[in-house]
Scaffold this motif. Structure first.
Motif, PDB file in Angstrom:
ATOM      1  N   MET A   1     -39.727  16.966  32.493  1.00 52.74           N
ATOM      2  CA  MET A   1     -40.267  17.412  31.233  1.00 52.74           C
ATOM      3  C   MET A   1     -41.081  16.329  30.534  1.00 52.74           C
ATOM      4  SD  MET A   1     -39.709  20.289  29.917  1.00 52.74           S
ATOM      5  CE  MET A   1     -38.766  21.690  29.910  1.00 52.74           C
ATOM      6  N   GLU A   2     -40.698  15.154  30.711  1.00 53.11           N
ATOM      7  CA  GLU A   2     -41.384  14.093  30.015  1.00 53.11           C
ATOM      8  C   GLU A   2     -42.821  13.905  30.541  1.00 53.11           C
ATOM      9  OE1 GLU A   2     -40.613   9.507  29.271  1.00 53.11           O
ATOM     10  OE2 GLU A   2     -38.941  10.831  28.850  1.00 53.11           O
ATOM     11  N   PHE A   3     -43.040  14.155  31.820  1.00 54.01           N
ATOM     12  CA  PHE A   3     -44.373  14.018  32.401  1.00 54.01           C
ATOM     13  C   PHE A   3     -45.350  15.037  31.819  1.00 54.01           C
ATOM     14  CE2 PHE A   3     -47.445  14.847  35.868  1.00 54.01           C
ATOM     15  CZ  PHE A   3     -48.026  13.597  35.911  1.00 54.01           C
ATOM     16  N   SER A   4     -44.888  16.271  31.620  1.00 50.25           N
ATOM     17  CA  SER A   4     -45.752  17.310  31.072  1.00 50.25           C
ATOM     18  C   SER A   4     -46.095  17.030  29.614  1.00 50.25           C
ATOM     19  CB  SER A   4     -45.117  18.684  31.217  1.00 50.25           C
ATOM     20  OG  SER A   4     -43.904  18.730  30.492  1.00 50.25           O
ATOM     21  N   THR A   5     -45.185  16.467  28.843  1.00 48.39           N
ATOM     22  CA  THR A   5     -45.486  16.131  27.442  1.00 48.39           C
ATOM     23  C   THR A   5     -46.486  14.985  27.372  1.00 48.39           C
ATOM     24  OG1 THR A   5     -43.518  14.720  27.333  1.00 48.39           O
ATOM     25  CG2 THR A   5     -43.309  16.975  26.495  1.00 48.39           C
ATOM     26  N   ILE A   6     -46.378  14.040  28.290  1.00 47.41           N
ATOM     27  CA  ILE A   6     -47.331  12.920  28.314  1.00 47.41           C
ATOM     28  C   ILE A   6     -48.731  13.452  28.630  1.00 47.41           C
ATOM     29  CG2 ILE A   6     -47.998  10.823  29.555  1.00 47.41           C
ATOM     30  CD1 ILE A   6     -45.032  10.215  29.890  1.00 47.41           C
ATOM     31  N   LEU A   7     -48.847  14.374  29.587  1.00 55.09           N
ATOM     32  CA  LEU A   7     -50.141  14.970  29.918  1.00 55.09           C
ATOM     33  C   LEU A   7     -50.719  15.732  28.739  1.00 55.09           C
ATOM     34  CD1 LEU A   7     -49.691  16.269  33.575  1.00 55.09           C
ATOM     35  CD2 LEU A   7     -51.104  14.387  32.783  1.00 55.09           C
ATOM     36  N   MET A   8     -49.876  16.449  27.980  1.00 61.79           N
ATOM     37  CA  MET A   8     -50.365  17.201  26.811  1.00 61.79           C
ATOM     38  C   MET A   8     -50.844  16.243  25.727  1.00 61.79           C
ATOM     39  SD  MET A   8     -48.254  20.759  26.410  1.00 61.79           S
ATOM     40  CE  MET A   8     -47.143  20.197  25.237  1.00 61.79           C
ATOM     41  N   ILE A   9     -50.145  15.164  25.524  1.00 62.75           N
ATOM     42  CA  ILE A   9     -50.542  14.188  24.503  1.00 62.75           C
ATOM     43  C   ILE A   9     -51.863  13.527  24.896  1.00 62.75           C
ATOM     44  CG2 ILE A   9     -49.917  11.984  23.442  1.00 62.75           C
ATOM     45  CD1 ILE A   9     -46.982  12.924  23.543  1.00 62.75           C
ATOM     46  N   VAL A  10     -52.012  13.166  26.170  1.00 64.05           N
ATOM     47  CA  VAL A  10     -53.252  12.556  26.643  1.00 64.05           C
ATOM     48  C   VAL A  10     -54.408  13.551  26.484  1.00 64.05           C
ATOM     49  CG1 VAL A  10     -54.446  11.710  28.713  1.00 64.05           C
ATOM     50  CG2 VAL A  10     -52.130  10.937  28.213  1.00 64.05           C
ATOM     51  N   GLY A  11     -54.183  14.822  26.767  1.00 64.29           N
ATOM     52  CA  GLY A  11     -55.204  15.849  26.615  1.00 64.29           C
ATOM     53  C   GLY A  11     -55.631  16.008  25.169  1.00 64.29           C
ATOM     54  N   ILE A  12     -54.667  16.031  24.263  1.00 66.53           N
ATOM     55  CA  ILE A  12     -54.974  16.177  22.834  1.00 66.53           C
ATOM     56  C   ILE A  12     -55.751  14.961  22.336  1.00 66.53           C
ATOM     57  CG2 ILE A  12     -53.937  16.285  20.524  1.00 66.53           C
ATOM     58  CD1 ILE A  12     -51.711  18.015  21.774  1.00 66.53           C
ATOM     59  N   VAL A  13     -55.332  13.757  22.782  1.00 67.33           N
ATOM     60  CA  VAL A  13     -56.048  12.535  22.382  1.00 67.33           C
ATOM     61  C   VAL A  13     -57.491  12.577  22.885  1.00 67.33           C
ATOM     62  CG1 VAL A  13     -56.144  10.028  22.745  1.00 67.33           C
ATOM     63  CG2 VAL A  13     -53.976  11.117  22.174  1.00 67.33           C
ATOM     64  N   CYS A  14     -57.695  13.047  24.108  1.00 69.98           N
ATOM     65  CA  CYS A  14     -59.057  13.142  24.655  1.00 69.98           C
ATOM     66  C   CYS A  14     -59.903  14.127  23.866  1.00 69.98           C
ATOM     67  CB  CYS A  14     -58.999  13.557  26.130  1.00 69.98           C
ATOM     68  SG  CYS A  14     -58.413  12.251  27.222  1.00 69.98           S
ATOM     69  N   ILE A  15     -59.332  15.252  23.474  1.00 71.16           N
ATOM     70  CA  ILE A  15     -60.086  16.245  22.694  1.00 71.16           C
ATOM     71  C   ILE A  15     -60.475  15.671  21.340  1.00 71.16           C
ATOM     72  CG2 ILE A  15     -59.889  18.474  21.517  1.00 71.16           C
ATOM     73  CD1 ILE A  15     -58.222  19.441  23.906  1.00 71.16           C
ATOM     74  N   VAL A  16     -59.538  14.997  20.679  1.00 67.82           N
ATOM     75  CA  VAL A  16     -59.830  14.408  19.377  1.00 67.82           C
ATOM     76  C   VAL A  16     -60.880  13.298  19.526  1.00 67.82           C
ATOM     77  CG1 VAL A  16     -58.811  13.063  17.473  1.00 67.82           C
ATOM     78  CG2 VAL A  16     -57.596  15.042  18.384  1.00 67.82           C
ATOM     79  N   ALA A  17     -60.772  12.503  20.567  1.00 66.74           N
ATOM     80  CA  ALA A  17     -61.732  11.406  20.775  1.00 66.74           C
ATOM     81  C   ALA A  17     -63.126  11.950  21.051  1.00 66.74           C
ATOM     82  CB  ALA A  17     -61.267  10.524  21.921  1.00 66.74           C
ATOM     83  N   SER A  18     -63.224  13.117  21.694  1.00 70.46           N
ATOM     84  CA  SER A  18     -64.540  13.672  21.998  1.00 70.46           C
ATOM     85  C   SER A  18     -65.312  14.067  20.741  1.00 70.46           C
ATOM     86  CB  SER A  18     -64.407  14.879  22.931  1.00 70.46           C
ATOM     87  OG  SER A  18     -63.819  15.966  22.247  1.00 70.46           O
ATOM     88  N   PHE A  19     -64.611  14.368  19.662  1.00 69.57           N
ATOM     89  CA  PHE A  19     -65.291  14.697  18.405  1.00 69.57           C
ATOM     90  C   PHE A  19     -65.935  13.471  17.769  1.00 69.57           C
ATOM     91  CE2 PHE A  19     -62.211  18.325  18.392  1.00 69.57           C
ATOM     92  CZ  PHE A  19     -63.150  19.327  18.451  1.00 69.57           C
TER      93      PHE A  19
END
Length: 140
Positions: A1-19
């Motif tokens: 479970m911890e691996f999937s949460t890390i991937l979601m956090i990295v994805g959200i950070v990438c989306i925010v950084a793209s703005f």
């Protein structure tokens, strides 16, 4: 479970950084458009210069082309230059000394299918001269 949460956090950070990051494709498109416009302007400038040079070559060497010269004025000058051009001298055997360029021009126009009357109008030679040139094949 911890691996999937890390991937979601990295994805959200990438989306925010793209703005917040600059879009380089817009700058690249602008540079390409500027380059295209400058090439178009240079091409038009070269075409204008080439047209002026072609007009100068068709006229007498002493004639200078001005920017404000209209086509009608150029045509009138060409006609007056043709009217005042000296005619070739007639030799003793009644055949005129004709320029080699005119001879080749007459032969080429005949090969293209122009009648003798039109060749006479284009080359300022008489019909008899043209017929003589065509019979001799350009040889003197």
């Amino acid at each position: 479970m911890e691996f999937s949460t890390i991937l979601m956090i990295v994805g959200i950070v990438c989306i925010v950084a793209s703005f917040f990051l600059k879009d380089t494709s817009k700058k690249l498109e602008q540079d390409l458009e500027d380059l295209s416009i400058s090439i178009y302007q240079e091409t038009n400038s070269l075409k204008k210069r080439l047209k002026i040079i072609e007009e100068e070559l068709l006229l007498e060497p002493s004639f200078t082309v001005k920017q404000d010269t209209s086509k009608k004025q150029l045509e009138a000058y060409k006609k007056s230059a043709q009217a005042t051009a000296p005619k070739p001298a007639i030799s003793a055997n009644n055949s005129q000394q004709i320029n080699e360029i005119l001879v080749s021009q007459v032969i080429q126009l005949n090969k293209q299918g122009y009648p003798v009357d039109e060749i006479s109008k284009m080359s300022t030679l008489s019909k008899e001269q043209i017929i003589t040139i065509l019979k001799s094949g350009g040889n003197r």
